[in-house]
Write a protein that holds these residues in place. Sequence first.
Motif, PDB file in Angstrom:
ATOM      1  N   TYR B  59       0.844  -1.326   0.106  1.00 31.21           N
ATOM      2  CA  TYR B  59       0.016  -0.206   0.033  1.00 31.21           C
ATOM      3  C   TYR B  59       0.885   1.278  -0.156  1.00 31.21           C
ATOM      4  N   SER B  60       0.311   2.260  -0.698  1.00 30.81           N
ATOM      5  CA  SER B  60       1.017   3.736  -0.762  1.00 30.81           C
ATOM      6  C   SER B  60      -0.127   4.357  -0.170  1.00 30.81           C
ATOM      7  N   THR B  61       0.410   5.751   0.147  1.00 32.07           N
ATOM      8  CA  THR B  61      -0.402   6.569   0.621  1.00 32.07           C
ATOM      9  C   THR B  61      -1.758   7.266  -0.254  1.00 32.07           C
ATOM     10  N   ASP B  62      -1.335   7.246  -1.585  1.00 35.05           N
ATOM     11  CA  ASP B  62      -2.475   7.749  -2.521  1.00 35.05           C
ATOM     12  C   ASP B  62      -3.982   7.230  -2.218  1.00 35.05           C
ATOM     13  N   TRP B  63      -3.938   5.945  -1.857  1.00 37.21           N
ATOM     14  CA  TRP B  63      -5.135   5.194  -1.823  1.00 37.21           C
ATOM     15  C   TRP B  63      -6.136   6.020  -0.746  1.00 37.21           C
ATOM     16  N   ARG B 122      -4.897  -1.756   6.342  1.00 44.63           N
ATOM     17  CA  ARG B 122      -4.747  -0.476   5.829  1.00 44.63           C
ATOM     18  C   ARG B 122      -4.879   0.566   7.131  1.00 44.63           C
ATOM     19  N   PHE B 129       1.387   6.134   8.905  1.00 54.10           N
ATOM     20  CA  PHE B 129       1.623   7.332   8.093  1.00 54.10           C
ATOM     21  C   PHE B 129       1.374   8.606   8.367  1.00 54.10           C
ATOM     22  N   GLN B 134       3.490  11.487   6.523  1.00 52.94           N
ATOM     23  CA  GLN B 134       3.259  11.080   5.161  1.00 52.94           C
ATOM     24  C   GLN B 134       1.833  11.679   5.030  1.00 52.94           C
ATOM     25  N   LEU B 150      -3.141  13.995   1.872  1.00 51.22           N
ATOM     26  CA  LEU B 150      -1.615  13.724   1.500  1.00 51.22           C
ATOM     27  C   LEU B 150      -0.837  14.886   2.157  1.00 51.22           C
TER      28      LEU B 150
END
Lengths: 101, 187
Positions: B59-63, B122, B129, B134, B150
């Motif tokens: 997983y990335s932060t964009d989601w 998540r 995060f 982030q 973000l």
Amino acid sequence: MKSLLEEVQELNMTFLMLAQRLIADDRFAAIAKMNITDEQCNVIEKLSASDIIALSKRNQFLFSFELSGDEVERSLSTGRGSNSMTKAAHLSIALLNKEAV
Amino acid sequence: MSRLDLLSEYQQVQTAIELIELGARVQTLEDVTEINRCRLVRLYKEVRGEAPAKGQLPYSTDWYATWKPNYHSTLFLSFFNRIKNLPDITYSRALASAYKLYSEQVLMIEDEDDGVVLSFTRAWMLTRFIESKQLELCTCSNCQLPFVVLSYSLNDQFVCGLCAPPSRAGVPLKRPTAATPTLATTP
Ligand SMILES: [Zn+2]
């Protein structure tokens, strides 16, 4: 038939007894659900049956309606239908950002 | 081992079991408990009846910034933030209670188009995060509530996804009503 006054008293008792069950089940979750402080949680936890009766016997609610008119309006106008997740989320987030006093 | 150590270890194992039931992966358990990996894997097998899945966390932060995940993430984080600093709470306990509060509220609504969008993994990554900055919370200029955004994005006059849902979400796009004069003039 029960009088409105008796129903207020009953609701206070139900509220305190349910609060104690919620605290016994998951203390931290209960604090978030009822928007109470840790101190209030300790107080409610320790109430005896006779304490609960004594506190409940009144013509006032022991708990309060926490939403402002704006918050109700905003939540109800979010999303469509009564079981809309967006509506529920908006209201829950509003409630969780209220300071417990 | 003292009685207190035993009690704390017992509580940690109890919470770990709860976390596994909520969908926690071994990586998460290693991060939030002091139980060693070997024991966690055994615990996982016992609770789930199968070996834990291997592999990276993709997983990335964009989601978290996309529409539906965003209000789900914000809802979970609001529960988490409400309880995380309470006396005697541990990180794992706060995660377990907050995730239960989140999923129970979502399941209660029974919205056909919406379910438990945020997985436990998540949810845990969201808290990390936020810690590593982030992701951060930004106050909506319309409803005045903090939503996950973000970090370092341009959030001037930010309006949350609930006040201004995208038109493709099947909700008519409403222009957010201006904040009340009292709020607007507050310095
Ligand atoms: Zn908003």
